[in-house]
Write a protein that holds these residues in place. Structure first.
Motif, PDB file in Angstrom:
ATOM      1  N   GLY A 124      25.630  35.352  14.141  1.00  9.47           N
ATOM      2  CA  GLY A 124      26.427  36.572  14.081  1.00  9.47           C
ATOM      3  C   GLY A 124      27.914  36.314  13.956  1.00  9.47           C
ATOM      4  N   GLY A 125      28.249  35.068  13.625  1.00  9.85           N
ATOM      5  CA  GLY A 125      29.653  34.751  13.418  1.00  9.85           C
ATOM      6  C   GLY A 125      30.288  33.993  14.559  1.00  9.85           C
ATOM      7  N   ARG A 126      29.579  33.779  15.652  1.00  5.24           N
ATOM      8  CA  ARG A 126      30.092  33.002  16.773  1.00  5.24           C
ATOM      9  C   ARG A 126      28.951  32.184  17.357  1.00  5.24           C
ATOM     10  NH1 ARG A 126      34.179  34.388  15.100  1.00  5.24           N
ATOM     11  NH2 ARG A 126      35.988  35.355  16.099  1.00  5.24           N
ATOM     12  N   ASN A 127      29.244  30.959  17.796  1.00  7.44           N
ATOM     13  CA  ASN A 127      28.232  30.208  18.527  1.00  7.44           C
ATOM     14  C   ASN A 127      27.834  30.965  19.787  1.00  7.44           C
ATOM     15  OD1 ASN A 127      28.077  28.041  16.751  1.00  7.44           O
ATOM     16  ND2 ASN A 127      29.781  26.958  17.727  1.00  7.44           N
ATOM     17  N   CYS A 128      26.581  30.936  20.097  1.00  3.44           N
ATOM     18  CA  CYS A 128      26.060  31.678  21.241  1.00  3.44           C
ATOM     19  C   CYS A 128      26.374  30.931  22.540  1.00  3.44           C
ATOM     20  CB  CYS A 128      24.549  31.843  21.113  1.00  3.44           C
ATOM     21  SG  CYS A 128      24.068  32.762  19.628  1.00  3.44           S
ATOM     22  N   ASP A 129      26.765  31.682  23.552  1.00  4.94           N
ATOM     23  CA  ASP A 129      27.050  31.065  24.841  1.00  4.94           C
ATOM     24  C   ASP A 129      25.869  31.174  25.824  1.00  4.94           C
ATOM     25  OD1 ASP A 129      27.317  33.773  25.022  1.00  4.94           O
ATOM     26  OD2 ASP A 129      29.270  33.760  26.017  1.00  4.94           O
ATOM     27  N   TYR A 130      24.918  32.070  25.543  1.00  4.68           N
ATOM     28  CA  TYR A 130      23.695  32.175  26.331  1.00  4.68           C
ATOM     29  C   TYR A 130      22.498  32.190  25.387  1.00  4.68           C
ATOM     30  CZ  TYR A 130      26.171  33.488  30.642  1.00  4.68           C
ATOM     31  OH  TYR A 130      26.956  33.482  31.762  1.00  4.68           O
TER      32      TYR A 130
END
Length: 324
Positions: free
Chosen positions: A294-300
């Motif tokens: 979605g355009g950002r690395n996932c943090d969770y």
């Protein structure tokens, strides 16, 4: 022995046939000197005149005498500059009155405003009334200059007033804050703050993904003065970083605003749930795949799970700090 009721002078430029007249109308008695002043004569010219007086018997005339008017200083006027570009201009002036003899030189001088040294242009010859000009080059763009003219004859020098002009420059442009930013588009905004002295014929934006070295460009042609303008940039990716600058063009060249940056917002990630593996009586391995961040690395990332038929989900997650 009689009263006389008029006295004066006839005068004319030598070679003419018609007299002009100056008279006093009153009653006078006795002999005596008299004088009169006439104006509107040409300088450096020969005139002839005669005195006269009138009584009931008619006019009596004196002999014809000549005079020669003097030469006067010339008159000049400084005219507005024309054909002004970013590095050149034509300076103009007019000799409006020679003072009775041709001028032997005429000149125009100029300098950058705020400096002390004048740059002269002068030509010698025999000059009557009329316009004279000089084309000057090597000027600085976007710079105010001042100039005046003068001309000389045998009596003296006359000076025109000091006029100013400003050379053309590239347009002044400001890059304004972006607006209407969504994951895949944004509106870029700019302003032409100064035309540089000539209407702009193009305006637009340069843009690129942050970190790239080559600009992409959008422009529109027309006739543009000062004011704001906008353009919708589409085809962006969610969560991406861009930089952009406004620009405008006139006959001198391109003017650019500062480089600004924008960030499109991310969208939620896309996730696929895969089949469980390693299933035993009390344990199973749950599997999934992040198919689009979605355009950002996932943090969770993790799983929700529940016994079939139950309403409440239980949760397992893992956290990883993400540096943007």
């Amino acid at each position: 022995g009689q009263y006389y009721d008029g006295r004066g002078f006839d005068y004319r430029e030598k070679g003419e046939t018609e007299w002009q007249e100056y008279t006093d109308s009153a009653y006078f008695t006795g002999s005596g000197a008299f004088s009169g002043s006439v104006s509107g004569l040409d300088p450096n010219a020969d005139y002839e005149f005669r005195a006269k007086a009138h009584n009931a018997a008619g006019w009596g005339y004196g002999s014809t005498v000549t005079l020669h008017t003097l030469v006067e200083p010339p008159l000049v006027q400084t005219d507005p500059a024309t054909d002004v570009t970013h590095n050149s201009a034509t300076l103009n002036a007019t000799i409006t009155y020679t003072g009775g003899e041709d001028c032997d030189f005429r000149a125009i001088v100029y300098r950058k405003q705020g400096t002390t040294m004048w740059t002269p242009w002068q030509e010698e010859g025999a000059f009557g009334t009329g316009v004279f000009s000089v084309a000057i080059n090597g000027l600085d763009a976007g710079t105010p200059y001042e100039f005046y003219c003068y001309a000389h004859n045998s009596v003296g020098t006359a000076y025109g007033s000091t006029l100013t002009f400003t050379t053309l420059d590239v347009p002044g442009v400001s890059t304004l804050e972006e607006s209407d930013v969504v994951p895949e588009s944004a509106t870029l905004n700019g302003e032409i703050t100064s035309t540089g002295g000539a209407d702009c014929d193009e305006r637009g934006f340069d843009y690129r993904a942050k970190g790239e070295t080559t600009w992409q460009s959008w422009t529109e042609a027309g006739t543009f003065g000062t004011g704001t303008f906008s353009w919708g940039l589409t085809g962006l990716s969610p969560g991406s970083f861009w930089e952009f600058r406004a620009k405008a063009h006139n006959q001198v060249g391109w003017g650019y605003g500062d480089i600004e940056s924008l960030e499109t917002p991310p969208v939620p990630p896309s996730v696929a749930t895969c089949s469980a593996t390693g299933i035993s009586g009390t344990w199973a391995q749950l599997n999934g795949e992040i198919t689009d961040t979605g355009g950002r690395n996932c943090d969770y990332r993790g799983f929700d799970y529940r016994m079939q038929g139950e309403e409440e989900w239980q949760e397992w997650t893992e956290y990883r700090e993400v540096v943007f």
